[in-house]
Write a protein that holds these residues in place. Structure first.
Motif, PDB file in Angstrom:
ATOM      1  N   ASP A 199       0.794  -1.236   0.000  1.00 47.40           N
ATOM      2  CA  ASP A 199       0.000   0.000   0.000  1.00 47.40           C
ATOM      3  C   ASP A 199       0.825   1.284   0.000  1.00 47.40           C
ATOM      4  OD1 ASP A 199       0.943   0.105   2.641  1.00 47.40           O
ATOM      5  OD2 ASP A 199      -0.943  -0.569   3.515  1.00 47.40           O
ATOM      6  N   TRP A 200       2.115   1.186  -0.249  1.00 46.08           N
ATOM      7  CA  TRP A 200       2.934   2.383  -0.136  1.00 46.08           C
ATOM      8  C   TRP A 200       2.546   3.508  -1.105  1.00 46.08           C
ATOM      9  CZ3 TRP A 200       5.766   4.348  -4.070  1.00 46.08           C
ATOM     10  CH2 TRP A 200       6.196   3.497  -5.089  1.00 46.08           C
ATOM     11  N   PRO A 201       2.086   3.214  -2.345  1.00 43.74           N
ATOM     12  CA  PRO A 201       1.706   4.345  -3.205  1.00 43.74           C
ATOM     13  C   PRO A 201       0.565   5.176  -2.601  1.00 43.74           C
ATOM     14  CG  PRO A 201       2.044   2.386  -4.535  1.00 43.74           C
ATOM     15  CD  PRO A 201       2.024   1.941  -3.108  1.00 43.74           C
ATOM     16  N   LEU A 202      -0.410   4.513  -1.965  1.00 43.99           N
ATOM     17  CA  LEU A 202      -1.490   5.242  -1.300  1.00 43.99           C
ATOM     18  C   LEU A 202      -0.950   6.071  -0.151  1.00 43.99           C
ATOM     19  CD1 LEU A 202      -4.348   2.562  -1.108  1.00 43.99           C
ATOM     20  CD2 LEU A 202      -4.280   4.591  -2.554  1.00 43.99           C
ATOM     21  N   ALA A 203       0.000   5.504   0.587  1.00 45.12           N
ATOM     22  CA  ALA A 203       0.587   6.223   1.715  1.00 45.12           C
ATOM     23  C   ALA A 203       1.302   7.484   1.245  1.00 45.12           C
ATOM     24  CB  ALA A 203       1.548   5.304   2.472  1.00 45.12           C
ATOM     25  N   VAL A 204       2.033   7.364   0.160  1.00 45.56           N
ATOM     26  CA  VAL A 204       2.751   8.524  -0.375  1.00 45.56           C
ATOM     27  C   VAL A 204       1.767   9.610  -0.807  1.00 45.56           C
ATOM     28  CG1 VAL A 204       4.216   9.318  -2.277  1.00 45.56           C
ATOM     29  CG2 VAL A 204       4.822   7.243  -1.006  1.00 45.56           C
ATOM     30  N   GLU A 205       0.662   9.194  -1.431  1.00 47.45           N
ATOM     31  CA  GLU A 205      -0.372  10.165  -1.834  1.00 47.45           C
ATOM     32  C   GLU A 205      -0.900  10.950  -0.635  1.00 47.45           C
ATOM     33  OE1 GLU A 205      -3.621   8.561  -4.026  1.00 47.45           O
ATOM     34  OE2 GLU A 205      -2.339   7.548  -5.486  1.00 47.45           O
ATOM     35  N   LYS A 206      -0.959  10.289   0.523  1.00 43.25           N
ATOM     36  CA  LYS A 206      -1.528  10.915   1.720  1.00 43.25           C
ATOM     37  C   LYS A 206      -0.475  11.599   2.594  1.00 43.25           C
ATOM     38  CE  LYS A 206      -5.661   9.702   0.635  1.00 43.25           C
ATOM     39  NZ  LYS A 206      -6.607  10.725   0.133  1.00 43.25           N
ATOM     40  N   GLY A 207       0.770  11.615   2.145  1.00 43.12           N
ATOM     41  CA  GLY A 207       1.762  12.412   2.862  1.00 43.12           C
ATOM     42  C   GLY A 207       2.871  11.663   3.562  1.00 43.12           C
ATOM     43  N   ALA A 208       3.011  10.364   3.329  1.00 43.60           N
ATOM     44  CA  ALA A 208       4.098   9.611   3.955  1.00 43.60           C
ATOM     45  C   ALA A 208       5.451  10.179   3.540  1.00 43.60           C
ATOM     46  CB  ALA A 208       4.017   8.138   3.580  1.00 43.60           C
ATOM     47  N   THR A 209       6.367  10.239   4.487  1.00 48.21           N
ATOM     48  CA  THR A 209       7.753  10.627   4.196  1.00 48.21           C
ATOM     49  C   THR A 209       8.706   9.455   4.369  1.00 48.21           C
ATOM     50  OG1 THR A 209       8.199  11.321   6.480  1.00 48.21           O
ATOM     51  CG2 THR A 209       7.298  12.979   4.974  1.00 48.21           C
ATOM     52  N   LEU A 210       8.229   8.390   5.028  1.00 47.54           N
ATOM     53  CA  LEU A 210       8.994   7.160   5.196  1.00 47.54           C
ATOM     54  C   LEU A 210       8.084   5.996   4.824  1.00 47.54           C
ATOM     55  CD1 LEU A 210      10.496   7.929   8.721  1.00 47.54           C
ATOM     56  CD2 LEU A 210      11.870   7.686   6.650  1.00 47.54           C
ATOM     57  N   VAL A 211       8.524   5.132   3.917  1.00 50.17           N
ATOM     58  CA  VAL A 211       7.754   3.939   3.582  1.00 50.17           C
ATOM     59  C   VAL A 211       8.582   2.720   3.965  1.00 50.17           C
ATOM     60  CG1 VAL A 211       6.347   5.011   1.791  1.00 50.17           C
ATOM     61  CG2 VAL A 211       8.546   3.986   1.171  1.00 50.17           C
ATOM     62  N   ARG A 212       7.918   1.714   4.521  1.00 53.62           N
ATOM     63  CA  ARG A 212       8.595   0.536   5.061  1.00 53.62           C
ATOM     64  C   ARG A 212       8.320  -0.654   4.135  1.00 53.62           C
ATOM     65  NH1 ARG A 212       5.169   2.618   8.922  1.00 53.62           N
ATOM     66  NH2 ARG A 212       3.950   0.688   8.942  1.00 53.62           N
ATOM     67  N   ILE A 213       9.288  -1.006   3.330  1.00 54.51           N
ATOM     68  CA  ILE A 213       9.078  -2.019   2.295  1.00 54.51           C
ATOM     69  C   ILE A 213      10.052  -3.175   2.497  1.00 54.51           C
ATOM     70  CG2 ILE A 213       9.063  -2.469  -0.183  1.00 54.51           C
ATOM     71  CD1 ILE A 213       8.338   0.458  -0.619  1.00 54.51           C
ATOM     72  N   GLY A 214       9.497  -4.377   2.608  1.00 54.34           N
ATOM     73  CA  GLY A 214      10.324  -5.555   2.804  1.00 54.34           C
ATOM     74  C   GLY A 214      10.153  -6.585   1.717  1.00 54.34           C
ATOM     75  N   THR A 215       8.936  -7.126   1.579  1.00 52.79           N
ATOM     76  CA  THR A 215       8.680  -8.221   0.641  1.00 52.79           C
ATOM     77  C   THR A 215       9.027  -7.841  -0.793  1.00 52.79           C
ATOM     78  OG1 THR A 215       6.914  -9.034   2.069  1.00 52.79           O
ATOM     79  CG2 THR A 215       6.951  -9.851  -0.187  1.00 52.79           C
ATOM     80  N   ASP A 216       8.717  -6.621  -1.206  1.00 47.25           N
ATOM     81  CA  ASP A 216       8.987  -6.199  -2.580  1.00 47.25           C
ATOM     82  C   ASP A 216      10.491  -6.056  -2.867  1.00 47.25           C
ATOM     83  OD1 ASP A 216       6.342  -6.186  -3.179  1.00 47.25           O
ATOM     84  OD2 ASP A 216       6.148  -4.022  -3.392  1.00 47.25           O
ATOM     85  N   ILE A 217      11.297  -6.076  -1.811  1.00 44.33           N
ATOM     86  CA  ILE A 217      12.750  -6.003  -1.977  1.00 44.33           C
ATOM     87  C   ILE A 217      13.396  -7.375  -1.798  1.00 44.33           C
ATOM     88  CG2 ILE A 217      14.911  -5.042  -1.071  1.00 44.33           C
ATOM     89  CD1 ILE A 217      13.255  -2.604  -0.148  1.00 44.33           C
ATOM     90  N   PHE A 218      13.105  -7.987  -0.661  1.00 49.57           N
ATOM     91  CA  PHE A 218      13.807  -9.210  -0.255  1.00 49.57           C
ATOM     92  C   PHE A 218      13.042 -10.496  -0.532  1.00 49.57           C
ATOM     93  CE2 PHE A 218      15.330  -5.846   2.701  1.00 49.57           C
ATOM     94  CZ  PHE A 218      16.674  -5.841   2.328  1.00 49.57           C
ATOM     95  N   GLY A 219      11.764 -10.381  -0.905  1.00 47.05           N
ATOM     96  CA  GLY A 219      10.950 -11.574  -1.098  1.00 47.05           C
ATOM     97  C   GLY A 219      10.419 -12.107   0.218  1.00 47.05           C
ATOM     98  N   PRO A 220       9.853 -13.319   0.209  1.00 47.39           N
ATOM     99  CA  PRO A 220       9.322 -13.904   1.446  1.00 47.39           C
ATOM    100  C   PRO A 220      10.411 -14.051   2.493  1.00 47.39           C
ATOM    101  CG  PRO A 220       8.620 -15.159  -0.489  1.00 47.39           C
ATOM    102  CD  PRO A 220       9.658 -14.206  -0.952  1.00 47.39           C
TER     103      PRO A 220
END
Length: 223
Positions: A199-220
């Motif tokens: 859901d990070w794109p929605l978060a960025v739209e609403k003003g996020a300055t830090l997004v926490r992404i794991g699976t899309d980088i490292f996989g399961p």
């Protein structure tokens, strides 16, 4: 299949200016973190104290470690010399422990106040009304070794994007209220940590300055 380095570079290219990527590296081996580091990643998010204290010495000194998971008070001492920022401050009791341990080793630590906006009861954090009331009562004015940097939240785990959008919007509105009422120094109370792989794109739209992404980088997760 893209490599970790390629995924890191793609995310950096997709994120707008002013939004930083926290690579959520929990449950992944140091070798994968080193690959991300080689691609330019410096912010890493861990949520288990025991895992963090093992990984940190194995990584370069310029890595910034963000603690993003539920933090037990008896684990604060272990992570205090390592962390750059604690995202998940969900109670006054935890804040008091963080203050005590930061004072003990003579440092100041950045924290985010965690809001509970999701529908799942299992997720922790301050209620919106509770947090605003505490701020208005001056509850956050007495900490000398804690620097309040902003808010953190997790959205409900759902496919209904309208629910997620509403929850992220409520976080942004609370953040604006706290800034407008000058409860925290405006020059440092600047961060909103929200949004993960789904859901990070929605978060960025609403003003996020830090997004926490794991699976899309490292996989399961690996372990």
């Amino acid at each position: 299949m893209p490599s970790i380095a390629e995924k890191i570079k793609e995310l950096h290219n997709q994120l707008p200016a002013g939004v930083s990527l926290v690579a959520v590296s929990k449950y992944h081996p140091v070798e994968q973190l080193q690959e991300a580091y080689s691609a330019g990643q410096r912010l890493f998010g861990e949520s288990h104290a025991q895992e963090l204290v093992v990984k940190a010495p194995a990584m370069p000194a310029d890595v910034q470690w963000h603690f993003i998971g539920h933090l037990q008070r008896n684990k604060v001492r272990a992570i205090m010399p390592i962390v750059t920022m604690i995202h998940s401050v969900d109670s006054i009791r935890l804040l008091n422990t963080i203050e005590k341990e930061a004072q003990r080793i003579g440092r100041e630590v950045d924290v985010l106040l965690q809001l509970h906006v999701a529908q799942e009861e299992a997720k922790s954090g301050f209620g919106i009304d509770e947090l605003i009331l505490l701020a208005r009562e001056g509850a956050f004015q007495t900490y000398e070794h804690v620097r309040f940097r902003g808010l953190m939240a997790m959205a409900t785990f759902t496919d209904d994007t309208s629910v997620i959008e509403a929850e992220f919007a409520s976080v942004a509105e609370t953040f604006s209220t706290l800034r407008e009422e000058w409860h925290f120094p405006l020059e440092t109370f600047t961060e909103i940590s929200m949004g993960m792989s789904d859901d990070w794109p929605l978060a960025v739209e609403k003003g996020a300055t830090l997004v926490r992404i794991g699976t899309d980088i490292f996989g399961p997760r690996q372990y």
